[in-house]
Design a protein around this motif. Structure first.
Motif, PDB file in Angstrom:
ATOM      1  N   UNK A  47       0.856  -1.188   0.000  1.00 10.94           N
ATOM      2  CA  UNK A  47       0.000   0.000   0.000  1.00 10.94           C
ATOM      3  C   UNK A  47       0.891   1.235   0.000  1.00 10.94           C
ATOM      4  N   UNK A  48       0.678   2.122  -0.966  1.00 10.71           N
ATOM      5  CA  UNK A  48       1.595   3.256  -1.043  1.00 10.71           C
ATOM      6  C   UNK A  48       0.926   4.481  -1.644  1.00 10.71           C
ATOM      7  N   UNK A  49       1.102   5.585  -0.956  1.00 11.78           N
ATOM      8  CA  UNK A  49       0.702   6.901  -1.443  1.00 11.78           C
ATOM      9  C   UNK A  49       1.845   7.867  -1.174  1.00 11.78           C
ATOM     10  N   UNK A  50       2.180   8.653  -2.177  1.00  9.38           N
ATOM     11  CA  UNK A  50       3.251   9.629  -2.005  1.00  9.38           C
ATOM     12  C   UNK A  50       2.880  10.709  -0.999  1.00  9.38           C
ATOM     13  N   UNK A  51       1.578  10.903  -0.746  1.00  4.93           N
ATOM     14  CA  UNK A  51       1.145  11.924   0.204  1.00  4.93           C
ATOM     15  C   UNK A  51       0.855  11.363   1.590  1.00  4.93           C
ATOM     16  N   UNK A  52       1.248  10.114   1.853  1.00  5.84           N
ATOM     17  CA  UNK A  52       1.128   9.567   3.197  1.00  5.84           C
ATOM     18  C   UNK A  52       2.149  10.253   4.106  1.00  5.84           C
ATOM     19  N   UNK A  53       1.981  10.102   5.406  1.00  5.10           N
ATOM     20  CA  UNK A  53       2.917  10.729   6.348  1.00  5.10           C
ATOM     21  C   UNK A  53       4.303  10.089   6.212  1.00  5.10           C
ATOM     22  N   UNK A  54       5.329  10.819   6.640  1.00  9.98           N
ATOM     23  CA  UNK A  54       6.703  10.339   6.486  1.00  9.98           C
ATOM     24  C   UNK A  54       6.938   9.040   7.240  1.00  9.98           C
ATOM     25  N   UNK A  55       6.358   8.914   8.444  1.00 11.34           N
ATOM     26  CA  UNK A  55       6.586   7.681   9.198  1.00 11.34           C
ATOM     27  C   UNK A  55       5.969   6.482   8.494  1.00 11.34           C
ATOM     28  N   UNK A  56       4.826   6.676   7.843  1.00 14.69           N
ATOM     29  CA  UNK A  56       4.196   5.594   7.088  1.00 14.69           C
ATOM     30  C   UNK A  56       5.055   5.228   5.882  1.00 14.69           C
ATOM     31  N   UNK A  57       5.510   6.236   5.148  1.00 13.98           N
ATOM     32  CA  UNK A  57       6.326   5.960   3.963  1.00 13.98           C
ATOM     33  C   UNK A  57       7.640   5.269   4.338  1.00 13.98           C
ATOM     34  N   UNK A  58       8.247   5.693   5.439  1.00 16.90           N
ATOM     35  CA  UNK A  58       9.482   5.058   5.865  1.00 16.90           C
ATOM     36  C   UNK A  58       9.246   3.613   6.294  1.00 16.90           C
ATOM     37  N   UNK A  59       8.123   3.374   6.968  1.00 14.91           N
ATOM     38  CA  UNK A  59       7.777   1.997   7.338  1.00 14.91           C
ATOM     39  C   UNK A  59       7.625   1.142   6.092  1.00 14.91           C
ATOM     40  N   UNK A  60       6.905   1.651   5.094  1.00 18.20           N
ATOM     41  CA  UNK A  60       6.680   0.882   3.876  1.00 18.20           C
ATOM     42  C   UNK A  60       7.979   0.618   3.131  1.00 18.20           C
ATOM     43  N   UNK A  61       8.843   1.607   3.089  1.00 24.27           N
ATOM     44  CA  UNK A  61      10.124   1.431   2.417  1.00 24.27           C
ATOM     45  C   UNK A  61      10.984   0.408   3.158  1.00 24.27           C
ATOM     46  N   UNK A  62      10.969   0.451   4.487  1.00 25.60           N
ATOM     47  CA  UNK A  62      11.720  -0.516   5.281  1.00 25.60           C
ATOM     48  C   UNK A  62      11.172  -1.929   5.069  1.00 25.60           C
ATOM     49  N   UNK A  63       9.847  -2.046   5.045  1.00 22.16           N
ATOM     50  CA  UNK A  63       9.223  -3.349   4.799  1.00 22.16           C
ATOM     51  C   UNK A  63       9.602  -3.874   3.422  1.00 22.16           C
ATOM     52  N   UNK A  64       9.521  -3.011   2.418  1.00 20.09           N
ATOM     53  CA  UNK A  64       9.870  -3.384   1.058  1.00 20.09           C
ATOM     54  C   UNK A  64      11.311  -3.873   0.976  1.00 20.09           C
ATOM     55  N   UNK A  65      12.227  -3.137   1.556  1.00 19.31           N
ATOM     56  CA  UNK A  65      13.634  -3.508   1.489  1.00 19.31           C
ATOM     57  C   UNK A  65      13.915  -4.813   2.226  1.00 19.31           C
ATOM     58  N   UNK A  66      13.168  -5.065   3.291  1.00 22.70           N
ATOM     59  CA  UNK A  66      13.330  -6.324   4.009  1.00 22.70           C
ATOM     60  C   UNK A  66      12.913  -7.517   3.168  1.00 22.70           C
ATOM     61  N   UNK A  67      11.811  -7.386   2.429  1.00 20.80           N
ATOM     62  CA  UNK A  67      11.363  -8.483   1.561  1.00 20.80           C
ATOM     63  C   UNK A  67      12.339  -8.664   0.401  1.00 20.80           C
ATOM     64  N   UNK A  68      12.816  -7.564  -0.160  1.00 22.19           N
ATOM     65  CA  UNK A  68      13.815  -7.664  -1.234  1.00 22.19           C
ATOM     66  C   UNK A  68      15.035  -8.456  -0.763  1.00 22.19           C
ATOM     67  N   UNK A  69      15.515  -8.129   0.410  1.00 23.14           N
ATOM     68  CA  UNK A  69      16.696  -8.803   0.955  1.00 23.14           C
ATOM     69  C   UNK A  69      16.437 -10.288   1.155  1.00 23.14           C
ATOM     70  N   UNK A  70      15.274 -10.639   1.699  1.00 23.72           N
ATOM     71  CA  UNK A  70      14.952 -12.040   1.939  1.00 23.72           C
ATOM     72  C   UNK A  70      14.796 -12.810   0.623  1.00 23.72           C
ATOM     73  N   UNK A  71      14.238 -12.170  -0.395  1.00 30.89           N
ATOM     74  CA  UNK A  71      14.115 -12.827  -1.703  1.00 30.89           C
ATOM     75  C   UNK A  71      15.485 -13.050  -2.321  1.00 30.89           C
ATOM     76  N   UNK A  72      16.365 -12.079  -2.167  1.00 27.84           N
ATOM     77  CA  UNK A  72      17.723 -12.240  -2.691  1.00 27.84           C
ATOM     78  C   UNK A  72      18.436 -13.388  -1.981  1.00 27.84           C
ATOM     79  N   UNK A  73      18.309 -13.450  -0.667  1.00 25.55           N
ATOM     80  CA  UNK A  73      18.990 -14.499   0.099  1.00 25.55           C
ATOM     81  C   UNK A  73      18.435 -15.883  -0.205  1.00 25.55           C
ATOM     82  N   UNK A  74      17.160 -15.953  -0.591  1.00 32.74           N
ATOM     83  CA  UNK A  74      16.542 -17.239  -0.913  1.00 32.74           C
ATOM     84  C   UNK A  74      16.489 -17.505  -2.413  1.00 32.74           C
TER      85      UNK A  74
END
Length: 346
Positions: free
Chosen positions: A131-158
């Protein structure tokens, strides 16, 4: 362009033999679970009802698909026996597990599920609905970006493909009418966010139509150039293969949307509601729903697949690969190189 062995093999499984994606989505929450709750007048949709619906989707439609997308809580167990063994399998890490705030939505995994579990259970790819909106609050966007990067890392490792779907959504304070009036601009805003659209670690983008999804202008009509420009602009800098989602459009509108997408270089579709929503609308009349799923919906998939064969670009020819996809590591030192890289998490 090089691709790791696990991703290379599984990308081939998600596509048809000619490299085009014809993927069926049946992981939806709102379009399946919520109507069942309303009809049954329960706080939670009965598992027996949801599993019966998803089982039928798998039985009648999965044979037409190059891959299917299922959810872990309601989708995997009821459908796996009816999905042909040749059909690729996509599984989401999240499913109705987001936190809703006044300023946005924060995604999280289904408890106990991550790319390692998805690979273990036979998944050929990991899908995230971010779920992503460019006009969401900064804490929400940072959470989403952190979540995204975590899944990317796990997919790379697997060493398993990562399919990223982002979706815009209404804030709690917005009416549906207010949200729909700004949906196209929200889609553009998300596409313009370089952090969320960073192709590094993504293998396939699943994208929303950057235009209206109902009463879609004729691709050969007077408004076609305006709509085509939106798709062309969306596709020009993706740097990865991409597929179109149906966004609840009618079958007729989805055919038009796919026409624009394929002209812009899309590599296939990953869609659900446009294919099976009409048959599902007969619930709880299971026999009537099954009749439509066995007769009407497969014919629609045949139509979508025929136009995909004719118009879609194979994923190996998508920018930046342009037909030069090579597995790496390879050659004489493959066995040692791969085990070393896998141990190091790539």
């Amino acid at each position: 362009m090089t691709i790791t062995p696990g991703k290379y093999w599984r990308m081939r499984r998600l596509a048809d033999d000619n490299g085009r994606f014809k993927m069926l989505a049946m992981d939806q929450t709102g379009p399946i679970v919520n109507p069942i709750k309303e009809i049954r007048k329960t706080d939670k949709a009965p598992f027996a009802d949801v599993s019966a619906v998803k089982s039928m989707l798998g039985r009648y439609l999965a044979p037409k698909a190059s891959a299917v997308l299922v959810d872990a809580p309601y989708g995997y167990a009821p459908t796996i026996a009816d999905i042909p063994a040749r059909t690729g399998l996509l599984i989401g890490t999240e499913w109705a597990t987001w936190q809703t705030l006044e300023t946005g939505r924060k995604s999280s995994n289904v408890p106990g599920w991550d790319p390692s579990v998805i690979r273990t259970i036979g998944g050929d790819g990991v899908k995230v609905n971010l779920w992503y909106r460019a006009d969401a609050s900064e804490d929400v966007k940072q959470h989403q970006l952190c979540y995204l990067n975590g899944v990317k890392k796990a997919c790379r490792e697997n060493d398993i493909p990562f399919i990223l779907e982002y979706l815009v959504y209404p804030f709690p304070s917005e009416s549906q009418e207010e949200f729909l009036a700004k949906r196209i601009e929200l889609v553009k805003g998300s596409l313009a966010d370089k952090a969320i659209m960073d192709p590094e670690g993504v293998d396939v983008f699943k994208l929303e139509p950057p235009t209206e999804t109902i009463n879609v202008p004729d691709p050969d009509g007077p408004e076609a150039s305006k709509i085509q420009a939106r798709f062309d602009d969306m596709a020009k800098d993706l740097g990865r293969p991409w597929v179109l989602l149906s966004a609840g459009s009618t079958p007729e509108d989805f055919v038009r949307l796919l026409t624009y997408a394929y002209r812009a270089g899309a590599n296939g579709y990953l869609a659900g509601r446009a294919i099976w929503l009409q048959p599902f609308s007969n619930f709880p009349d299971i026999s009537k729903m099954e009749k439509e799923l066995s007769e009407t919906a497969p014919a629609l998939m045949d139509q979508l697949n025929a136009m995909t064969d004719e118009m879609a670009t194979p994923w190996t020819e998508a920018a930046p690969w342009n037909g030069k996809v090579e597995m790496a590591p390879g050659g004489e030192t493959f066995a040692n190189d791969y085990s070393s890289r896998l141990a190091a998490g790539f």
